[in-house]
Write a protein that holds these residues in place. Structure first.
Motif, PDB file in Angstrom:
ATOM      1  N   LYS A  26       0.826  -1.203   0.000  1.00 39.41           N
ATOM      2  CA  LYS A  26       0.000   0.000   0.000  1.00 39.41           C
ATOM      3  C   LYS A  26       0.865   1.261   0.000  1.00 39.41           C
ATOM      4  O   LYS A  26       0.795   2.102   0.907  1.00 39.41           O
ATOM      5  N   THR A  27       1.659   1.403  -1.032  1.00 43.37           N
ATOM      6  CA  THR A  27       2.583   2.533  -1.115  1.00 43.37           C
ATOM      7  C   THR A  27       1.871   3.854  -1.387  1.00 43.37           C
ATOM      8  O   THR A  27       2.512   4.902  -1.386  1.00 43.37           O
ATOM      9  N   ASP A  28       0.550   3.806  -1.614  1.00 39.39           N
ATOM     10  CA  ASP A  28      -0.199   5.056  -1.715  1.00 39.39           C
ATOM     11  C   ASP A  28      -0.485   5.631  -0.337  1.00 39.39           C
ATOM     12  O   ASP A  28      -0.858   6.794  -0.212  1.00 39.39           O
ATOM     13  N   ILE A  29      -0.315   4.811   0.710  1.00 41.14           N
ATOM     14  CA  ILE A  29      -0.541   5.250   2.087  1.00 41.14           C
ATOM     15  C   ILE A  29       0.775   5.500   2.811  1.00 41.14           C
ATOM     16  O   ILE A  29       0.920   6.462   3.556  1.00 41.14           O
ATOM     17  N   ARG A  30       1.738   4.632   2.550  1.00 40.78           N
ATOM     18  CA  ARG A  30       2.996   4.698   3.302  1.00 40.78           C
ATOM     19  C   ARG A  30       4.156   4.277   2.417  1.00 40.78           C
ATOM     20  O   ARG A  30       4.102   3.230   1.757  1.00 40.78           O
ATOM     21  N   LYS A  31       5.193   5.077   2.410  1.00 44.58           N
ATOM     22  CA  LYS A  31       6.403   4.730   1.669  1.00 44.58           C
ATOM     23  C   LYS A  31       7.596   5.013   2.562  1.00 44.58           C
ATOM     24  O   LYS A  31       8.137   6.115   2.603  1.00 44.58           O
ATOM     25  N   THR A  32       7.979   4.002   3.335  1.00 47.90           N
ATOM     26  CA  THR A  32       9.106   4.120   4.258  1.00 47.90           C
ATOM     27  C   THR A  32       9.831   2.777   4.325  1.00 47.90           C
ATOM     28  O   THR A  32       9.299   1.749   3.925  1.00 47.90           O
ATOM     29  N   LYS A  33      11.020   2.805   4.892  1.00 43.65           N
ATOM     30  CA  LYS A  33      11.773   1.573   5.130  1.00 43.65           C
ATOM     31  C   LYS A  33      12.111   1.473   6.618  1.00 43.65           C
ATOM     32  O   LYS A  33      12.287   2.486   7.299  1.00 43.65           O
ATOM     33  N   ILE A  34      12.190   0.233   7.105  1.00 43.66           N
ATOM     34  CA  ILE A  34      12.507  -0.038   8.507  1.00 43.66           C
ATOM     35  C   ILE A  34      13.879  -0.703   8.592  1.00 43.66           C
ATOM     36  O   ILE A  34      14.183  -1.626   7.841  1.00 43.66           O
ATOM     37  N   TYR A  35      14.689  -0.238   9.540  1.00 42.28           N
ATOM     38  CA  TYR A  35      15.996  -0.827   9.802  1.00 42.28           C
ATOM     39  C   TYR A  35      16.065  -1.304  11.248  1.00 42.28           C
ATOM     40  O   TYR A  35      15.315  -0.836  12.113  1.00 42.28           O
ATOM     41  N   ASP A  36      16.985  -2.228  11.499  1.00 43.14           N
ATOM     42  CA  ASP A  36      17.262  -2.648  12.875  1.00 43.14           C
ATOM     43  C   ASP A  36      18.283  -1.703  13.490  1.00 43.14           C
ATOM     44  O   ASP A  36      19.231  -1.268  12.820  1.00 43.14           O
ATOM     45  N   LEU A  37      18.091  -1.404  14.772  1.00 49.08           N
ATOM     46  CA  LEU A  37      19.025  -0.555  15.502  1.00 49.08           C
ATOM     47  C   LEU A  37      20.048  -1.432  16.205  1.00 49.08           C
ATOM     48  O   LEU A  37      19.690  -2.410  16.871  1.00 49.08           O
ATOM     49  N   GLU A  38      21.324  -1.110  16.054  1.00 42.68           N
ATOM     50  CA  GLU A  38      22.381  -1.894  16.683  1.00 42.68           C
ATOM     51  C   GLU A  38      22.196  -1.944  18.199  1.00 42.68           C
ATOM     52  O   GLU A  38      21.707  -1.002  18.821  1.00 42.68           O
ATOM     53  N   THR A  39      22.626  -3.050  18.792  1.00 38.49           N
ATOM     54  CA  THR A  39      22.456  -3.264  20.230  1.00 38.49           C
ATOM     55  C   THR A  39      23.092  -2.144  21.045  1.00 38.49           C
ATOM     56  O   THR A  39      22.518  -1.675  22.042  1.00 38.49           O
ATOM     57  N   LEU A  40      24.265  -1.678  20.626  1.00 36.73           N
ATOM     58  CA  LEU A  40      24.950  -0.603  21.352  1.00 36.73           C
ATOM     59  C   LEU A  40      24.047   0.611  21.488  1.00 36.73           C
ATOM     60  O   LEU A  40      23.888   1.167  22.595  1.00 36.73           O
ATOM     61  N   TYR A  98      13.123   7.740   5.655  1.00 35.27           N
ATOM     62  CA  TYR A  98      12.390   8.445   4.607  1.00 35.27           C
ATOM     63  C   TYR A  98      13.411   9.107   3.689  1.00 35.27           C
ATOM     64  O   TYR A  98      14.185   9.953   4.133  1.00 35.27           O
ATOM     65  N   THR A  99      13.409   8.697   2.420  1.00 35.28           N
ATOM     66  CA  THR A  99      14.257   9.345   1.424  1.00 35.28           C
ATOM     67  C   THR A  99      13.367  10.179   0.501  1.00 35.28           C
ATOM     68  O   THR A  99      12.162  10.290   0.723  1.00 35.28           O
ATOM     69  N   LYS A 100      13.930  10.759  -0.519  1.00 33.35           N
ATOM     70  CA  LYS A 100      13.162  11.630  -1.405  1.00 33.35           C
ATOM     71  C   LYS A 100      11.899  10.930  -1.902  1.00 33.35           C
ATOM     72  O   LYS A 100      11.948   9.826  -2.424  1.00 33.35           O
ATOM     73  N   GLY A 101      10.755  11.580  -1.691  1.00 35.25           N
ATOM     74  CA  GLY A 101       9.476  11.030  -2.121  1.00 35.25           C
ATOM     75  C   GLY A 101       8.781  10.168  -1.086  1.00 35.25           C
ATOM     76  O   GLY A 101       7.612   9.800  -1.270  1.00 35.25           O
ATOM     77  N   SER A 102       9.460   9.833   0.020  1.00 28.91           N
ATOM     78  CA  SER A 102       8.838   9.017   1.064  1.00 28.91           C
ATOM     79  C   SER A 102       7.841   9.834   1.869  1.00 28.91           C
ATOM     80  O   SER A 102       8.002  11.048   2.057  1.00 28.91           O
ATOM     81  N   PHE A 103       6.833   9.170   2.421  1.00 26.06           N
ATOM     82  CA  PHE A 103       5.772   9.853   3.157  1.00 26.06           C
ATOM     83  C   PHE A 103       4.993   8.829   3.971  1.00 26.06           C
ATOM     84  O   PHE A 103       5.189   7.615   3.828  1.00 26.06           O
ATOM     85  N   TYR A 104       4.086   9.316   4.809  1.00 22.97           N
ATOM     86  CA  TYR A 104       3.126   8.461   5.523  1.00 22.97           C
ATOM     87  C   TYR A 104       1.869   9.293   5.716  1.00 22.97           C
ATOM     88  O   TYR A 104       1.876  10.303   6.415  1.00 22.97           O
ATOM     89  N   LYS A 105       0.774   8.874   5.095  1.00 21.86           N
ATOM     90  CA  LYS A 105      -0.459   9.651   5.146  1.00 21.86           C
ATOM     91  C   LYS A 105      -1.109   9.588   6.526  1.00 21.86           C
ATOM     92  O   LYS A 105      -0.713   8.811   7.390  1.00 21.86           O
ATOM     93  N   ALA A 106      -2.124  10.417   6.727  1.00 17.83           N
ATOM     94  CA  ALA A 106      -2.747  10.607   8.039  1.00 17.83           C
ATOM     95  C   ALA A 106      -3.198   9.284   8.647  1.00 17.83           C
ATOM     96  O   ALA A 106      -3.861   8.473   7.992  1.00 17.83           O
ATOM     97  N   HIS A 107      -2.858   9.092   9.932  1.00 20.04           N
ATOM     98  CA  HIS A 107      -3.227   7.869  10.641  1.00 20.04           C
ATOM     99  C   HIS A 107      -3.158   8.121  12.146  1.00 20.04           C
ATOM    100  O   HIS A 107      -2.461   9.022  12.608  1.00 20.04           O
ATOM    101  N   SER A 108      -3.885   7.304  12.880  1.00 20.59           N
ATOM    102  CA  SER A 108      -3.794   7.278  14.332  1.00 20.59           C
ATOM    103  C   SER A 108      -3.002   6.043  14.724  1.00 20.59           C
ATOM    104  O   SER A 108      -3.110   4.996  14.087  1.00 20.59           O
ATOM    105  N   ASP A 109      -2.217   6.129  15.785  1.00 18.83           N
ATOM    106  CA  ASP A 109      -1.356   5.013  16.157  1.00 18.83           C
ATOM    107  C   ASP A 109      -2.079   3.893  16.898  1.00 18.83           C
ATOM    108  O   ASP A 109      -1.544   2.787  17.003  1.00 18.83           O
ATOM    109  N   ASP A 110      -3.271   4.167  17.434  1.00 15.96           N
ATOM    110  CA  ASP A 110      -3.970   3.102  18.160  1.00 15.96           C
ATOM    111  C   ASP A 110      -5.292   2.681  17.523  1.00 15.96           C
ATOM    112  O   ASP A 110      -5.917   1.719  17.966  1.00 15.96           O
ATOM    113  N   SER A 111      -5.748   3.379  16.481  1.00 19.66           N
ATOM    114  CA  SER A 111      -7.080   3.124  15.940  1.00 19.66           C
ATOM    115  C   SER A 111      -7.110   3.284  14.420  1.00 19.66           C
ATOM    116  O   SER A 111      -6.291   4.019  13.844  1.00 19.66           O
TER     117      SER A 111
END
Length: 238
Positions: free
Chosen positions: A76-90, A125-138
Motif C-alpha cells: 500500500k505505497t499510496d498510504i505509506r512509503k518508508t523503510k525499517i531498519y534494525d538498531l544496533e544493540t549498542l 524516509y528518502t526523497k518522495g517518502s511519506f506516511y499519510k494521516a493515521h492514528s497510532d492506536d485506531s
C-alpha cells in the motif's frame, strides 16, 4: 475548534464521534505534546546514521491491518512509503538508558505510569517518502465518506515517541538533513488556525498520546534523508 491546551486547539468533531481511547493531557500545558530537546547527542545521531548508510537490513514498512500483531501483506505505497531498519544493540542500550532518565518527566506530563514498550522501529524516509494521516492506536470508521468513529486496533499504545536522528533544513546545509518531511497533526491547530506542523532538529524527541486526537502524517520528503526512531508505550492512566 476547541481549546485543549494553552496554545493548541482541536477539530470539534473529535468531541462527538465514537472514540473508545479518548484521552487528552493536562489542558494547562502550553502544548498537548512533549518535545525533549537533545534527547540524543548530535554525535550519537550521526553515528547511527553512518551505520545505517552501510547497512543492508532494510525492509518496506507495512500497514497495521486489524491489530498490533497483524500487518497487511500488501505494501500500500499510496498510504505509506518508508523503510525499517534494525538498531544496533549498542545504540539500543544508549537509547533505553536515556529514555529512563526522562521517564519521570514523561509520566508527569501525560499523567500516566509507563509500563511496557514496543521494540524500537528505525524509519527511513528518502526523497518522495511519506506516511499519510493515521492514528497510532485506531483505524478510522467512515460512513458515506464522513468520519463517524475510530476502531481501536492497538489499544495498548498509550504514548508515541518519535526521536529525530536527522534534522529538518530546507537548505540542506548539514550532511544528515532533509527538506519537506514535516510531522503534521491533522486535527490540531495553533492560534492562527493553522495545522500544527513540527520540524524538529537532530536529537529531539517528540512524544504524544497515541489516540485519534493526535492523528498525524509525514509530508513527502523533498530532498535529503529523514531518519527517526519510533516507539509505542503502554501505560496506566492516573
Amino acid at each position: 475548534m476547541t481549546q485543549i491546551s494553552n496554545k493548541i486547539y482541536c477539530d470539534d468533531f473529535l468531541l462527538h464521534v465514537d472514540m473508545p481511547t479518548k484521552l487528552l493531557p493536562n489542558p494547562y500545558h502550553d502544548l498537548p505534546f512533549l518535545v525533549i530537546k537533545n534527547f540524543l547527542s548530535s554525535e550519537n545521531c550521526e553515528h547511527i546514521c553512518d551505520a545505517i548508510q552501510e547497512s543492508n537490513n532494510a525492509c518496506d514498512a507495512k500497514i497495521r491491518k486489524s491489530s498490533d500483531l497483524v500487518l497487511d501483506e500488501a505494501l500500500k505505497t499510496d498510504i505509506r512509503k518508508t523503510k525499517i531498519y534494525d538498531l544496533e544493540t549498542l545504540y539500543t542500550n544508549v537509547y533505553k538508558s536515556v529514555f529512563l532518565e526522562h521517564k519521570e518527566e514523561i509520566e508527569a506530563f501525560f499523567s500516566v505510569v509507563l509500563t511496557t514498550s514496543t521494540q524500537i522501529q528505525m524509519l527511513e524516509y528518502t526523497k518522495g517518502s511519506f506516511y499519510k494521516a493515521h492514528s497510532d492506536d485506531s483505524n478510522v470508521l467512515l460512513k458515506e465518506s464522513e468520519i463517524v468513529g475510530f476502531l481501536p486496533v492497538a489499544p495498548q499504545r498509550k504514548v508515541t515517541s518519535v526521536l529525530f536522528l536527522t534534522e529538518h533544513d530546507e537548505t540542506l546545509t548539514t550532511p544528515y538533513s532533509f527538506s519537506g518531511g514535516e510531522l503534521v497533526f491533522n486535527y490540531l491547530y495553533d492560534e492562527t488556525q493553522q495545522n500544527v506542523k513540527l520540524s524538529p532538529q537532530k536529537g529531539d524527541m517528540v512524544l504524544f498520546l497515541s489516540n485519534p486526537f493526535f492523528t498525524h502524517e509525514v509530508l513527502p520528503v523533498k530532498e535529503g534523508y529523514r531518519l527517526t526512531l519510533v516507539q509505542w508505550h503502554d501505560a496506566i492512566v492516573q
